[in-house]
Write an enzyme that holds these catalytic residues in place. Structure first.
Site, PDB file in Angstrom:
ATOM      1  N   HIS A  59       0.881  -1.185   0.157  1.00 42.35           N
ATOM      2  CA  HIS A  59      -0.040   0.062  -0.266  1.00 42.35           C
ATOM      3  C   HIS A  59       0.814   1.238   0.067  1.00 42.35           C
ATOM      4  CE1 HIS A  59       1.087  -0.532   4.310  1.00 42.35           C
ATOM      5  NE2 HIS A  59       0.438   0.480   4.537  1.00 42.35           N
ATOM      6  N   HIS A  61       1.172   4.078   1.999  1.00 42.95           N
ATOM      7  CA  HIS A  61       1.672   4.674   3.162  1.00 42.95           C
ATOM      8  C   HIS A  61       3.289   5.031   3.174  1.00 42.95           C
ATOM      9  CE1 HIS A  61      -2.398   3.961   5.706  1.00 42.95           C
ATOM     10  NE2 HIS A  61      -2.560   4.734   4.717  1.00 42.95           N
ATOM     11  N   ASP A  63       5.673   4.659   4.948  1.00 42.22           N
ATOM     12  CA  ASP A  63       6.634   3.687   5.922  1.00 42.22           C
ATOM     13  C   ASP A  63       6.797   2.539   4.906  1.00 42.22           C
ATOM     14  OD1 ASP A  63       3.862   3.302   6.665  1.00 42.22           O
ATOM     15  OD2 ASP A  63       4.486   2.145   8.084  1.00 42.22           O
ATOM     16  N   HIS A  64       6.057   2.459   3.833  1.00 35.94           N
ATOM     17  CA  HIS A  64       6.100   1.350   2.883  1.00 35.94           C
ATOM     18  C   HIS A  64       6.758   1.726   1.567  1.00 35.94           C
ATOM     19  CE1 HIS A  64       3.876  -1.517   5.517  1.00 35.94           C
ATOM     20  NE2 HIS A  64       3.667  -0.254   6.186  1.00 35.94           N
ATOM     21  N   HIS A 137      -6.678  -2.356   5.654  1.00 32.98           N
ATOM     22  CA  HIS A 137      -5.929  -1.308   6.364  1.00 32.98           C
ATOM     23  C   HIS A 137      -6.403   0.080   6.196  1.00 32.98           C
ATOM     24  CE1 HIS A 137      -2.694   0.429   8.278  1.00 32.98           C
ATOM     25  NE2 HIS A 137      -2.025   0.906   7.042  1.00 32.98           N
ATOM     26  N   ASP A 209       0.319  -4.202   6.203  1.00 33.25           N
ATOM     27  CA  ASP A 209      -0.404  -3.756   7.172  1.00 33.25           C
ATOM     28  C   ASP A 209      -1.877  -4.156   7.211  1.00 33.25           C
ATOM     29  OD1 ASP A 209       1.900  -2.327   7.896  1.00 33.25           O
ATOM     30  OD2 ASP A 209       1.252  -0.601   7.786  1.00 33.25           O
ATOM     31  N   HIS A 267       6.079  -5.289  11.659  1.00 32.04           N
ATOM     32  CA  HIS A 267       5.222  -3.627  11.787  1.00 32.04           C
ATOM     33  C   HIS A 267       5.233  -3.626  13.014  1.00 32.04           C
ATOM     34  CE1 HIS A 267       2.726  -0.283  11.023  1.00 32.04           C
ATOM     35  NE2 HIS A 267       3.323  -0.240   9.763  1.00 32.04           N
TER      36      HIS A 267
END
Length: 311
Positions: A59, A61, A63-64, A137, A209, A267
């Site tokens: 996805h 976000h 942090d990915h 998520h 996530d 995570h």
């Protein structure tokens, strides 16, 4: 097959854990799952090399995905010529292209971006495929990935073949490839007489996530390694629901239902920066497989064939 945990932390990086990134080495090929901030440095630090052929994004976000611009530019600075493919969920193509070309940068090697529906196949390899499955998520379009190898040929029974009169040589290989052979006396030996049942390949599943979802259980049976969101321990279950994450217990329950052999909990929230044992302990209590663990950044885990012990 080897998995290197490049980033096992939650949305906020800590000195111990970088954001999400996992590298799978399989038969000389390197596949990267998610690419959080600083992934290229983690690859240098833990000696994985940069010869990645595919990047699979769960996805959008930060942090990915925030490691994508730096990784692409470093590959370019290293005179890369081989293409790289980036795969993401529906609606991600434009955003991923923007990351590849951050600041107006144009890589000097081919970079392709593919949107994949969350119930299909992201990559159809020679003897494996990377399947996708829907996850849950927050409001993000998200999905997980399952690397599933084809069954391998059964074992060739050389002793039996010789008993049947098959001469040592090319006919052994033809039988093992599934072809019947004729002997000098006219006798026909069939593959099923000397070749055992197909042997299962390896299976790796990564959720990204997510809340606990049935799709993780359904994408493949009995994965050898399941990497599952376990952002919180049970005391933060309400927070997990609010933010679209799972607790360690929920991850363990899904892993048990899936028949997973091993469960890696990732995570991990910065709340557990100094001590992730509550997360690991909770999962171990609820998991029925071989082992549940919270990996450290840099940890490498071998994924053997399911019948490796017998072999």
């Amino acid at each position: 097959m080897r998995v290197t945990f490049l980033g096992t932390g939650g949305a906020v990086p800590t000195t111990e854990r970088a954001p999400s990134a996992f590298l799978v080495e399989r038969e000389g090929e390197r596949l990267l799952f998610d690419c959080g901030e600083g992934t290229q440095r983690q690859m240098m630090r833990f000696g994985t090399g940069f010869s990645v052929s595919h990047v699979f994004v769960t996805h959008l976000h930060g942090d990915h995905v925030l490691g994508i611009p730096g990784l692409i530019q470093t590959l370019d600075f290293n005179d890369r010529e081989e293409p790289i493919a980036i795969h993401g969920p529906p609606g991600s193509k434009g955003h991923l292209k923007d990351l590849v070309e951050a600041g107006g940068y144009r890589p000097g090697f081919p970079v392709t971006v593919h949107e994949v529906r969350p119930d299909g196949v992201a990559l159809d390899g020679d003897d494996y495929e990377v399947r996708t499955f829907p996850t849950e998520h927050r409001s993000s379009s998200s999905m997980g990935y399952a690397l599933v190898e084809d069954d391998r040929r059964g074992r060739f029974d050389r002793e039996k073949a010789e008993e049947l009169g098959v001469p040592v040589g090319p006919k052994f290989g033809r039988l093992h490839d599934g072809e019947a052979v004729e002997l000098d006396d006219g006798t026909v030996v069939r593959p099923e007489q000397v070749v055992g049942e197909p042997r299962p390949g390896r299976k790796f599943v990564y959720t990204g996530d997510t809340r606990p979802v049935d799709a993780t259980v359904e994408v493949t049976d009995a994965p050898d390694l399941l990497i599952h969101d376990a952002t919180f321990a049970a005391e933060w279950a309400d927070r997990a629901r609010q933010t679209g994450h799972s607790t360690a217990r929920e991850a363990a329950e899904i892993a048990t239902r899936a028949g997973a052999k091993r469960l890696a909990l990732t995570h991990v929230s910065s709340r557990y920066a100094g001590d992730a044992s509550p997360v690991e302990r909770e999962a171990k209590e609820a998991f029925a497989g071989e082992s549940a663990f919270v990996p450290d950044d840099g940890q490498k885990v071998e994924v053997p064939y399911p019948d490796a012990d017998a072999e």
